[in-house]
Design an enzyme around this catalytic site. Structure first.
Site, PDB file in Angstrom:
ATOM      1  N   GLU A   3     -24.653  -1.181  31.180  1.00 38.01           N
ATOM      2  CA  GLU A   3     -24.239  -0.415  29.982  1.00 38.01           C
ATOM      3  C   GLU A   3     -25.243   0.690  29.680  1.00 38.01           C
ATOM      4  OE1 GLU A   3     -23.975  -3.631  27.165  1.00 38.01           O
ATOM      5  OE2 GLU A   3     -21.801  -3.511  27.225  1.00 38.01           O
ATOM      6  N   LYS A  46     -27.758  -4.202  22.125  1.00 35.54           N
ATOM      7  CA  LYS A  46     -26.614  -4.573  22.955  1.00 35.54           C
ATOM      8  C   LYS A  46     -27.047  -5.644  23.937  1.00 35.54           C
ATOM      9  CE  LYS A  46     -23.916  -1.505  24.729  1.00 35.54           C
ATOM     10  NZ  LYS A  46     -22.781  -2.412  24.365  1.00 35.54           N
ATOM     11  N   LYS A  95     -21.246  -5.179  12.045  1.00 34.49           N
ATOM     12  CA  LYS A  95     -22.359  -4.943  12.994  1.00 34.49           C
ATOM     13  C   LYS A  95     -23.434  -4.021  12.392  1.00 34.49           C
ATOM     14  CE  LYS A  95     -20.409  -7.190  16.474  1.00 34.49           C
ATOM     15  NZ  LYS A  95     -20.001  -6.527  17.721  1.00 34.49           N
ATOM     16  N   LEU A 154     -25.488  -9.033  24.139  1.00 33.34           N
ATOM     17  CA  LEU A 154     -25.162 -10.453  23.892  1.00 33.34           C
ATOM     18  C   LEU A 154     -24.089 -10.944  24.866  1.00 33.34           C
ATOM     19  CD1 LEU A 154     -25.348 -11.026  20.032  1.00 33.34           C
ATOM     20  CD2 LEU A 154     -27.059 -11.405  21.815  1.00 33.34           C
ATOM     21  N   ALA A 177     -21.221  -2.810  20.444  1.00 29.50           N
ATOM     22  CA  ALA A 177     -22.641  -3.082  20.169  1.00 29.50           C
ATOM     23  C   ALA A 177     -22.760  -4.370  19.370  1.00 29.50           C
ATOM     24  CB  ALA A 177     -23.280  -1.917  19.400  1.00 29.50           C
ATOM     25  N   GLY A 218     -17.324  -6.196  26.511  1.00 26.40           N
ATOM     26  CA  GLY A 218     -17.285  -6.982  25.284  1.00 26.40           C
ATOM     27  C   GLY A 218     -15.870  -6.973  24.716  1.00 26.40           C
ATOM     28  N   SER A 219     -15.677  -7.708  23.621  1.00 22.59           N
ATOM     29  CA  SER A 219     -14.321  -7.851  23.085  1.00 22.59           C
ATOM     30  C   SER A 219     -13.785  -6.537  22.516  1.00 22.59           C
ATOM     31  CB  SER A 219     -14.318  -8.939  22.004  1.00 22.59           C
ATOM     32  OG  SER A 219     -15.202  -8.582  20.947  1.00 22.59           O
TER      33      SER A 219
HETATM   34  O1  LIG Z   1     -23.297  -7.233  26.842  1.00 20.94           O
HETATM   35  C1  LIG Z   1     -22.318  -7.005  26.100  1.00 20.94           C
HETATM   36  C2  LIG Z   1     -22.222  -5.747  25.310  1.00 20.94           C
HETATM   37  O2  LIG Z   1     -23.478  -5.273  24.923  1.00 20.94           O
HETATM   38  C3  LIG Z   1     -21.226  -5.727  24.140  1.00 20.94           C
HETATM   39  O3  LIG Z   1     -20.912  -4.409  23.924  1.00 20.94           O
HETATM   40  C4  LIG Z   1     -21.750  -6.195  22.840  1.00 20.94           C
HETATM   41  O4  LIG Z   1     -22.262  -7.465  23.063  1.00 20.94           O
HETATM   42  C5  LIG Z   1     -20.653  -6.198  21.741  1.00 20.94           C
HETATM   43  O5  LIG Z   1     -19.621  -7.065  22.107  1.00 20.94           O
HETATM   44  P1  LIG Z   1     -18.392  -7.353  21.096  1.00 20.94           P
HETATM   45  O6  LIG Z   1     -17.618  -6.056  20.956  1.00 20.94           O
HETATM   46  O7  LIG Z   1     -17.608  -8.443  21.782  1.00 20.94           O
HETATM   47  O8  LIG Z   1     -18.997  -7.785  19.777  1.00 20.94           O
END
Ligand SMILES: O=C[C@H](O)[C@H](O)[C@H](O)COP(=O)(O)O
Length: 234
Positions: free
Chosen positions: A112, A103, A130, A105, A91, A35-36
């Site tokens: 994970e 988790k 979040k 998305l 998350a 994720g980002s």
């Molecule tokens: O499948 C992706 C993971 O669960 C990510 O950790 C989660 O979606 C959070 O991503 P982000 O840091 O981009 O909000």
């Protein structure tokens, strides 16, 4: 304006990522999230690797693997490291108090969850947006399912009370996970008993894993306008 950060939330996420990366010690086996926010953490680990830190990583997605390899980080798998010292990941939702998570998305929930379960400590990095009072308040629960019979699996998930959507990419193609499976995004609304729902979802034939991470979080590093906060499960 000079000196004003044009992306305050991005800066907050970066600070949380740096804080988590600083927890990695020489010789550790580390789960690398997806994720980002996790990508910022991997970048921070790349800088520490360049300064001489040595550890091994198990990535939770092909894109995290690619990013880590490009930084020169040594990657291993569970054949040589069946247990990890630390896993760091983002998350989509963090429930206040329990620190239970949603988790997936980004579609990486299965690897994970396997990596989180294999780690002595599971540290989550998020921005304050979040945090929720109840999981499901804003995010669906991503559920990874086998392509065969997904329609029947979707029907059974609907019987649990979810509005079920097969994940489609922006270009209109099916979203397929690194494991070759499909994702059903299940909107339940606020979830009163995440542990019970995680079990009920897992009992459905055709479900591989859900994005409910219950009683797995060791610590959450939250980046907020007031700075960084470290939360430990109640
Ligand atoms: O499948 C992706 C993971 O669960 C990510 O950790 C989660 O979606 C959070 O991503 P982000 O840091 O981009 O909000």
């Amino acid at each position: 304006m000079s000196g004003q950060n044009s992306d305050p939330m991005g800066e907050l996420k970066r600070r949380a990522a740096e804080e988590a990366a600083a927890m990695v010690q020489d010789g550790m086996a580390v789960g690398l999230g997806t994720g980002s926010t996790a990508a910022l953490m991997i970048d921070a680990l790349g800088r520490r690797w360049a300064d001489g830190l040595r550890f091994v990583g198990i990535p939770t997605s092909e894109r995290s693997a690619e990013q880590a390899r490009a930084l020169g980080i040594t990657l291993v798998d569970f054949s040589t490291h069946a247990q990890l010292d630390l896993a760091i990941d983002g998350a989509d939702e963090v429930e206040r108090g329990s620190l239970d998570l949603i988790k997936g998305l980004g579609g990486a929930l299965l690897r994970e969850k396997i990596v989180a379960a294999a780690a002595r400590r599971f540290v989550v990095i998020v921005d304050e947006g979040k945090l929720v009072d109840h999981l499901g308040s804003r995010s669906p629960v991503p559920v990874e399912v086998t392509p065969f019979g997904w329609e029947s699996t979707a029907r059974q998930l609907g019987e649990l009370g979810a509005r079920v959507a097969l994940r489609i990419k922006r270009d209109g193609d099916l979203f397929v996970t690194d494991g070759g499976n499909l994702i059903l995004d299940c909107t339940f609304g606020p979830i009163e008993d995440p542990r019970a729902l995680e079990a009920a979802i897992g009992d459905i034939v055709g479900v591989i894993e859900s994005g409910l991470f219950v009683h797995r979080t060791s610590e959450v590093i939250v980046a907020g306008r007031q700075g960084l906060t470290r939360l430990v499960a109640a």
